[in-house]
Scaffold this motif. Structure first.
Motif, PDB file in Angstrom:
ATOM      1  N   LEU A 196    -102.348 -63.834 -19.469  1.00 22.20           N
ATOM      2  CA  LEU A 196    -101.030 -63.755 -18.822  1.00 22.20           C
ATOM      3  C   LEU A 196    -101.159 -63.264 -17.380  1.00 22.20           C
ATOM      4  CD1 LEU A 196     -98.970 -62.287 -21.783  1.00 22.20           C
ATOM      5  CD2 LEU A 196     -98.538 -64.477 -20.644  1.00 22.20           C
TER       6      LEU A 196
ATOM      7  N   ALA B 118     -96.655 -59.722 -20.787  1.00 25.65           N
ATOM      8  CA  ALA B 118     -97.832 -58.846 -20.846  1.00 25.65           C
ATOM      9  C   ALA B 118     -97.420 -57.403 -21.146  1.00 25.65           C
ATOM     10  CB  ALA B 118     -98.597 -58.917 -19.527  1.00 25.65           C
TER      11      ALA B 118
ATOM     12  N   ASP C 277     -94.670 -63.844 -16.847  1.00 29.08           N
ATOM     13  CA  ASP C 277     -95.982 -63.446 -17.350  1.00 29.08           C
ATOM     14  C   ASP C 277     -96.037 -61.931 -17.507  1.00 29.08           C
ATOM     15  OD1 ASP C 277     -96.611 -66.083 -17.057  1.00 29.08           O
ATOM     16  OD2 ASP C 277     -97.622 -65.821 -15.138  1.00 29.08           O
TER      17      ASP C 277
ATOM     18  N   HIS D 250    -104.484 -68.900 -14.804  1.00 27.89           N
ATOM     19  CA  HIS D 250    -104.225 -68.853 -16.245  1.00 27.89           C
ATOM     20  C   HIS D 250    -105.281 -69.662 -16.996  1.00 27.89           C
ATOM     21  CE1 HIS D 250    -100.406 -66.833 -16.288  1.00 27.89           C
ATOM     22  NE2 HIS D 250     -99.738 -67.784 -15.640  1.00 27.89           N
TER      23      HIS D 250
ATOM     24  N   ARG E  96     -91.828 -67.439 -28.899  1.00 27.01           N
ATOM     25  CA  ARG E  96     -92.798 -66.360 -28.950  1.00 27.01           C
ATOM     26  C   ARG E  96     -93.144 -66.160 -30.404  1.00 27.01           C
ATOM     27  NH1 ARG E  96     -91.947 -60.797 -26.585  1.00 27.01           N
ATOM     28  NH2 ARG E  96     -89.869 -61.148 -27.352  1.00 27.01           N
TER      29      ARG E  96
ATOM     30  N   LYS F 195    -105.152 -62.040 -24.602  1.00 31.88           N
ATOM     31  CA  LYS F 195    -103.906 -62.726 -24.285  1.00 31.88           C
ATOM     32  C   LYS F 195    -103.236 -62.078 -23.062  1.00 31.88           C
ATOM     33  CE  LYS F 195    -100.155 -65.118 -26.111  1.00 31.88           C
ATOM     34  NZ  LYS F 195     -99.361 -65.624 -27.165  1.00 31.88           N
TER      35      LYS F 195
END
Ligand code: ADP
Ligand code: MG
Ligand code: ZN
Length: 607
Positions: free
Chosen positions: A479, A504, A500, A427, A459, A475
């Motif tokens: 992830l 995603a 993750d 990450h 979020r 981004k």
């Protein structure tokens, strides 16, 4: 607030119950002492005297009490009210009745013992009950301060030196100590006066210890209570205890009030809907009222601790209440070594013990666990009558502790630790290399029970609308960084990447359906999220506007985005494989790597 009304209602309810009990007691009391005295007319009494059936009597102005014998020879107690009868004395003498006069104080004594004392006792008992229930009508019966105490009031001699690690938390607490030492001066210098401080952290991280050390450093009284002590017994007690607590704190100010495990009372009031708990709610309301009510310049700080900040009622976290939160995090490797060193002072260490190594072997453990390990090792040594506590004792103590904790998911095995180190490194490296994501501040592999729950992490929904497509794609790559790193290094993936992947997938799908950013499907909104504005829920119902065929296209386009991001991530990490190894290695050694160190590693030349 209908607090007052509730209170009166409780007083009435209690009083009625009490009166019933009191009547019962009086009835029993009278029966016990009053024997069964028969009341007879004076004429009957005279008859009995004439028939020689009266054995004895006590004569006073108001009554004549005595004993007579009935026809079958049984004795009876009697009482009769005398009338004007000057010849009575002569008659009694004539019939050889044993008699005596009673001084006129007799009736007073009688009144005292028969009525006043029992009623007095019952009255005091009543006061006590009412007091305990916290329903004392203020001003009416404000005497009788001998109350039932549930909080403890002490002046701890714990100092900061007794709290190892936790440096960040200590720095934050420093200001509170300054304030408590001289509230007026602090105010003059323009400091923002602290009122409520919430210590947040996993169990055993030393929250209670830190709170006591704060009082110890500031040299002020420490008045503490546990949240669960509020929610006992009957309704109203909790609120009364809160009142007591604050009254005591004001009396002793400057002082610290400490409410441990505040989640016991501070849970969200409307959570669950059906399970509202009247008692807890009243207690919480009282707490909020007291916190709003006191003047901080008097030098009272309310500290509280919880390991479940996410269940707290938001009202508790508002400005003027617990508006400062201090994270008492799980210790990193250095912190663990310090804690071990501190507790090992009390024992004699063998030469082969290296506390640094023990710290390495105990990732994820907290202060309480480490204190326990030192203790356990000392016990094992004592059992063997060893002269010192050696390495093998520690090894065994660690094994025992870790085995117990592994079940509770608190401790990581070395293999898991390595997986997590590579995952997080993945990450971080992708995040470092791509411009579209926020700067990586810190990489850590300390299991973060609480920090990960954090209420600050949300979020950022609005942000999506301000992001460019390229940023969203970056981004998604970040992830994937964790999972891809695992795949490259171990040729296998773990379940650790689930969140993750979830995020995603969400993002990739939103690119297609919600942001109109997909080339093939065009700038059309296919789904509108109906997220309730103020209630973050994991499931947000979606309105959809598309046909079966479009649905297939959406899946296909989403998949395209995912695949391209995945491949891009893989390429990035393969190109930076040596840096990946180096970062993971550093994480395994130190557990935490900050922005500066990350930069150092990323800018170093491969050899
Ligand atoms: P919490 O309140 O966070 O559950 P406690 O303060 O009750 O944790 O900690 C329990 C015990 O663990 C303490 O009494 C102390 O012996 C030990 N301990 C925890 N954290 C530390 C620390 N940072 N330094 C020294 N001892 C600690
Ligand atoms: Mg505690
Ligand atoms: Zn991850």
């Amino acid at each position: 607030m209908n607090n007052k009304k509730d209170k009166n209602y409780r007083v009435i309810k209690l009083s009625i119950m009490y009166v019933l009990i009191a009547l019962l007691l009086i009835y029993l009391y009278q029966g016990f002492f009053g024997t069964n005295r028969e009341t007879i007319p004076y004429s009957t009494f005279k008859e009995f005297v004439a028939q020689d059936r009266v054995k004895s009597c006590r004569v006073s102005e108001k009554y004549i009490k005595g004993v007579y014998i009935d026809k079958s020879g049984k004795m009876h107690s009697f009482v009769t009210i005398p009338v004007e009868d000057p010849k009575l004395t002569d008659e009694l003498i004539a019939h050889k009745v044993k008699f005596e006069g009673v001084p006129s104080a007799g009736w007073l004594t009688n009144l005292l013992f028969g009525w006043i004392i029992p009623f007095g006792v019952l009255f005091l008992l009543w006061l006590f009950i009412i007091k305990r229930a916290g329903a004392s009508g203020k001003g009416l019966f404000s005497f009788g301060r001998g109350r039932y105490k549930v909080y403890s009031s002490e002046r701890p001699d714990v100092k900061f030196s007794d709290v190892a690690g936790a440096e960040e938390a200590k720095v934050e607490v420093e200001e509170i100590i300054e304030f408590l030492k001289d509230p007026q001066r602090f105010q003059r210098l323009g400091g923002k006066m602290p009122k409520g401080v919430l210590l947040v952290g996993a169990p055993g991280t030393g929250k209670t210890l830190l709170a006591r050390a704060t009082a110890g450093e500031a040299e002020v009284p420490f008045i503490s209570i546990t949240g669960s002590a509020f929610v006992e017994l009957f309704v109203g007690v909790g609120a009364a205890r809160v009142r007591d607590l604050f009254a005591e704190a004001k009396r002793l100010a400057p002082s610290i009030i400490f409410i441990d495990e505040i989640d016991a009372i501070g849970r969200t009031r409307d959570a669950g809907g059906f399970t509202t708990h009247e008692e807890r709610e009243q207690t919480l309301n009282q707490l909020l009222a007291e916190m709003d009510g006191f003047d901080p310049s008097r030098g009272i700080v309310v500290m509280a601790a919880t390991n479940r900040p996410e269940v707290l009622d938001p009202a508790l976290l508002r400005p003027g209440r617990f508006d400062r939160q201090i994270l008492v995090d799980k210790p990193d490797i250095k912190g663990r070594e310090e804690i071990l060193r501190l507790h090992a002072k009390k024992i004699v260490l063998g030469e082969d013990v290296d506390l640094k190594v023990i710290a390495q072997e105990t990732p994820g453990l907290v202060g309480a666990d480490l204190a326990n390990i030192v203790n356990e090792a000392a016990l094992l040594a004592a059992r063997e009558s060893a002269d010192k506590v050696y390495k093998k004792h520690f090894e065994e103590a660690i094994d025992r502790r870790m085995a117990g904790l592994a079940k509770k998911n608190r401790a990581m095995s070395p293999k898991e630790k390595k997986t997590v180190a590579y995952h997080e490194s993945g990450h971080a490296i992708v995040g470092y290399l791509l411009k579209g994501v926020e700067v990586v501040h810190k990489v850590s592999i300390i299991p973060r029970g609480v920090a990960a729950l954090g209420f600050t992490q949300q979020r950022p929904t609005e942000e999506h609308y301000l992001m460019r497509k390229s940023e969203i794609l970056d981004k998604i790559c970040m992830l994937f960084g964790g999972r891809v790193a695992e795949e490259i290094v171990f040729g296998d993936v773990s379940t650790g990447a689930q969140n993750d992947l979830y995020a995603a997938t969400d993002l990739a799908r939103a690119v297609v359906t919600q942001f109109g950013m997909d080339e093939e499907l065009g700038p059309i909104i296919y789904e509108r999220e109906r997220r309730p504005l103020f209630l973050p829920t994991p499931f947000s119902p979606k309105e959809t506007y598309y046909s079966q065929k479009t649905s297939e296209a959406i899946d296909r386009e989403t998949r395209k985005i995912i695949d391209s991001c995945y491949n891009r991530t893989k390429k990035l990490l393969l190109e930076n494989r040596s840096k990946l190894d180096r970062l993971a290695q550093r994480l395994l050694e130190r557990e935490v790597v900050d922005e500066r160190e990350l930069k150092e590693i990323m800018e170093s030349k491969d050899t």
